[in-house]
Design a protein around this motif. Structure first.
Motif: not given
Length: 338
Positions: A101-124
């Motif tokens: 369960q912890a591994k799945a939650m970490l994968e989800q958190a890492q995916s959300d962080f990667s998307r937020q990182k792309e959005l912050i670069e485009s100021k979205a």
């Protein structure tokens, strides 16, 4: 009455005659060359013996850190183990599920962080959403580490190099914190533990060396006081004293022994052990006096490292024959070898 007195004196006169005859026969023997040693008083430390037990300096009761059924138990009494060796394995399905369960939650958190990182670069996206995604990655990473640590507790390993001395569980038993599974000791580092009466405690100090006799060993061991209990046992009114033992063949934990605690300084009359002759229950020795070997009946005491204690039958300064005593006769002429 007079004839009776004369008759009763006849055995005594006969005995004296035999003694004089034996003395004359011994005096007629050739002179024997002997070595002598002067009986002397030597300083000696009087000691009282206190019983105790040999124990390992390093021993532990091994327990599980989590609850679970024992699936594997490899701890066999007498087995030598190294630090980190597997001793027991517990079932951990629930903990493994938490790891997944912890591994799945970490994968989800890492995916959300990667998307937020792309959005912050485009100021979205906002900085607040980006920071929240980053925090979730850190939290889930810590959660996974915690779950994996708990899963590792399903393996019970040896805390140090040693020997398993007691088996306290078996496969199928429920292991839990506070319930020992086995006992392990380090056999290479041993000490002697004894309970000393309060009256003797002032005779013992840290670093002091004392003689310890182990029943299974032929020679005493010199041990050093390494620990003295600061308080007395409320029931026995004794103080636990621990002494470090040197390495010795045949020395094992659990053996019975006695430690000699010095209590007073005294002087003992000592002669070489080889000079004492044992004939049945009698203890004898020869004394060189006026050019003759005179047989003495003595009573011995302690066997010391430098000779045998004489309790009675000998005076200080007398010359004790120390060689060839088996061939000597009472009253035989002797020549003292320089």
């Amino acid at each position: 009455m007079k004839p009776l007195i004369l008759l009763s004196a006849l055995p005594l006169l006969a005995s004296c005659g035999r003694h004089e005859a034996a003395t004359q026969e011994a005096a007629a023997l050739p002179s024997a060359t002997v070595k002598v040693q002067v009986a002397r008083l030597l300083p000696h430390t009087a000691a009282e013996e206190v019983v105790g037990t040999v124990r390992s300096k390093l021993r532990a009761m091994v327990e599980a850190k989590i609850s679970g059924r024992l699936l594997e138990y490899t701890a066999i009494p007498g087995t030598k183990v190294k630090k980190g060796d597997l001793l027991a394995r517990l079932e951990n399905q629930e903990i493994q599920a938490k790891v997944d369960q912890a591994k799945a939650m970490l994968e989800q958190a890492q995916s959300d962080f990667s998307r937020q990182k792309e959005l912050i670069e485009s100021k979205a996206t906002t900085r607040q959403d980006f920071d929240a995604a980053e925090a979730r990655v850190k939290v889930t990473t810590a959660g996974l580490a915690e779950a994996e640590t708990m899963a590792g507790y399903a393996r019970v390993t040896a805390p140090f190099d040693g020997v398993i001395t007691r088996k306290l569980a078996d496969v199928g038993d429920l292991a839990m914190p506070g319930k020992p599974l086995l006992e392990i000791e380090a056999p290479t580092s041993l000490r002697f533990e004894a309970d000393l009466p309060e009256a003797m405690l002032d005779r013992v100090s840290m670093g002091a060396r004392m003689q310890v006799r182990i029943a299974a060993l032929p020679q005493p061991l010199e041990a050093m006081v390494s620990e003295i209990a600061p308080v007395a046992d409320p029931v026995s009114r004794t103080f636990l004293v621990k002494l470090d033992l040197p390495a010795a063949d045949g020395l094992r934990t659990g053996q019975f022994g006695r430690v000699a605690v010095p209590v007073a300084e005294t002087k003992l009359l000592v002669v070489p052990a080889a000079s004492v002759i044992h004939r049945g229950q009698m203890e004898l020795l020869f004394v060189a006096k006026d050019g003759h070997a005179l047989l003495r009946l003595v009573k011995t005491g302690k066997a010391l490292s430098d000779g045998t204690e004489i309790l009675s039958g000998l005076e200080e300064g007398e010359q004790v024959v120390i060689n060839g005593t088996a061939k000597l006769t009472d009253g035989q002429p002797v020549t003292i070898q320089p």
